[in-house]
Design a protein around this motif. Structure first.
Motif, PDB file in Angstrom:
ATOM      1  N   GLY A  37      13.839   2.194 119.185  1.00 40.43           N
ATOM      2  CA  GLY A  37      14.108   2.561 120.424  1.00 40.43           C
ATOM      3  C   GLY A  37      12.760   3.298 120.752  1.00 40.43           C
ATOM      4  O   GLY A  37      11.641   3.461 120.238  1.00 40.43           O
ATOM      5  N   ALA A  39      15.606   2.204 123.561  1.00 39.32           N
ATOM      6  CA  ALA A  39      16.058   1.241 124.227  1.00 39.32           C
ATOM      7  C   ALA A  39      15.734   0.990 125.678  1.00 39.32           C
ATOM      8  O   ALA A  39      15.550  -0.002 126.049  1.00 39.32           O
ATOM      9  CB  ALA A  39      17.594   0.828 124.062  1.00 39.32           C
ATOM     10  N   TRP A  40      15.680   2.199 126.435  1.00 41.00           N
ATOM     11  CA  TRP A  40      15.368   1.923 127.775  1.00 41.00           C
ATOM     12  C   TRP A  40      14.957   3.444 128.361  1.00 41.00           C
ATOM     13  O   TRP A  40      15.158   4.132 127.572  1.00 41.00           O
ATOM     14  CB  TRP A  40      16.737   1.477 128.719  1.00 41.00           C
ATOM     15  N   LEU A  41      14.595   3.471 129.565  1.00 40.71           N
ATOM     16  CA  LEU A  41      14.257   4.883 130.155  1.00 40.71           C
ATOM     17  C   LEU A  41      15.508   4.897 131.307  1.00 40.71           C
ATOM     18  O   LEU A  41      15.870   3.920 131.972  1.00 40.71           O
ATOM     19  CB  LEU A  41      12.748   4.773 130.875  1.00 40.71           C
ATOM     20  N   ASP A  42      15.690   6.219 131.640  1.00 40.79           N
ATOM     21  CA  ASP A  42      16.459   6.315 132.765  1.00 40.79           C
ATOM     22  C   ASP A  42      15.774   6.177 134.114  1.00 40.79           C
ATOM     23  O   ASP A  42      14.623   6.112 134.113  1.00 40.79           O
ATOM     24  CB  ASP A  42      17.346   7.674 132.624  1.00 40.79           C
ATOM     25  N   GLU A  43      16.377   6.476 135.167  1.00 43.14           N
ATOM     26  CA  GLU A  43      15.782   6.309 136.422  1.00 43.14           C
ATOM     27  C   GLU A  43      14.769   7.152 136.826  1.00 43.14           C
ATOM     28  O   GLU A  43      13.930   6.843 137.531  1.00 43.14           O
ATOM     29  CB  GLU A  43      17.173   6.756 137.742  1.00 43.14           C
ATOM     30  N   ILE A  47      13.219   9.535 128.484  1.00 41.57           N
ATOM     31  CA  ILE A  47      14.176   8.667 127.476  1.00 41.57           C
ATOM     32  C   ILE A  47      15.623   9.502 127.543  1.00 41.57           C
ATOM     33  O   ILE A  47      15.676  10.636 127.273  1.00 41.57           O
ATOM     34  CB  ILE A  47      13.568   8.734 126.190  1.00 41.57           C
ATOM     35  N   THR A  51      19.543   6.528 122.636  1.00 39.38           N
ATOM     36  CA  THR A  51      19.021   5.312 123.080  1.00 39.38           C
ATOM     37  C   THR A  51      18.706   4.508 121.894  1.00 39.38           C
ATOM     38  O   THR A  51      18.364   3.461 122.086  1.00 39.38           O
ATOM     39  CB  THR A  51      18.066   5.305 124.147  1.00 39.38           C
ATOM     40  N   GLU A  52      18.346   4.945 120.824  1.00 38.77           N
ATOM     41  CA  GLU A  52      17.983   4.383 119.605  1.00 38.77           C
ATOM     42  C   GLU A  52      19.032   3.337 118.816  1.00 38.77           C
ATOM     43  O   GLU A  52      20.186   3.718 119.128  1.00 38.77           O
ATOM     44  CB  GLU A  52      17.501   5.182 118.650  1.00 38.77           C
ATOM     45  N   HIS A  53      18.440   2.238 118.467  1.00 34.53           N
ATOM     46  CA  HIS A  53      19.339   1.205 117.769  1.00 34.53           C
ATOM     47  C   HIS A  53      19.174   1.559 116.309  1.00 34.53           C
ATOM     48  O   HIS A  53      18.002   1.428 115.862  1.00 34.53           O
ATOM     49  CB  HIS A  53      18.958  -0.126 118.098  1.00 34.53           C
TER      50      HIS A  53
END
Length: 103
Positions: A37, A39-43, A47, A51-53
């Motif tokens: 992770g 996994a993505w960043l917000d707008e 972070i 969001t980690e897997h």
């Protein structure tokens, strides 16, 4: 994992009988924890939380017949898992402690 036809049917029947009698056999696995992770960043480019897997993979060393018998009966069995810390992908060994509190 592999075709059931590769298993010894007599051994599966043995464990099936044991489980039906109330027994709970133990399978043994070598396990690896991978924490990936974010996994993505917000707008806003930051972070977001959670969001980690986390993936805890169990590689069965002993217990294929036990696992298959339990799956046929839809009954639980025990799993003795040895976590290979040197093979894990994580930030720190504290991740394993976090995992153990979540199970």
């Amino acid at each position: 994992m592999f075709p059931p036809s590769w298993l010894d049917t007599e051994r599966v029947a043995h464990y099936r009988t044991e489980i039906e009698k109330g027994g709970t056999p133990t399978a043994v696995a070598l396990s690896v924890l991978d924490v990936k992770g974010p996994a993505w960043l917000d707008e806003s480019g930051t972070i977001p939380p959670y969001t980690e897997h986390w993936c805890l993979a169990h590689y069965l060393l002993d217990g294929h017949h036990k696992m298959y018998a339990a799956s046929l009966l839809q009954k639980p069995i025990h799993l003795l898992a040895f976590i290979a810390l040197d093979e894990c992908i994580m930030e720190s060994p504290d991740d394993v402690a976090t995992l153990l509190t979540a199970i």
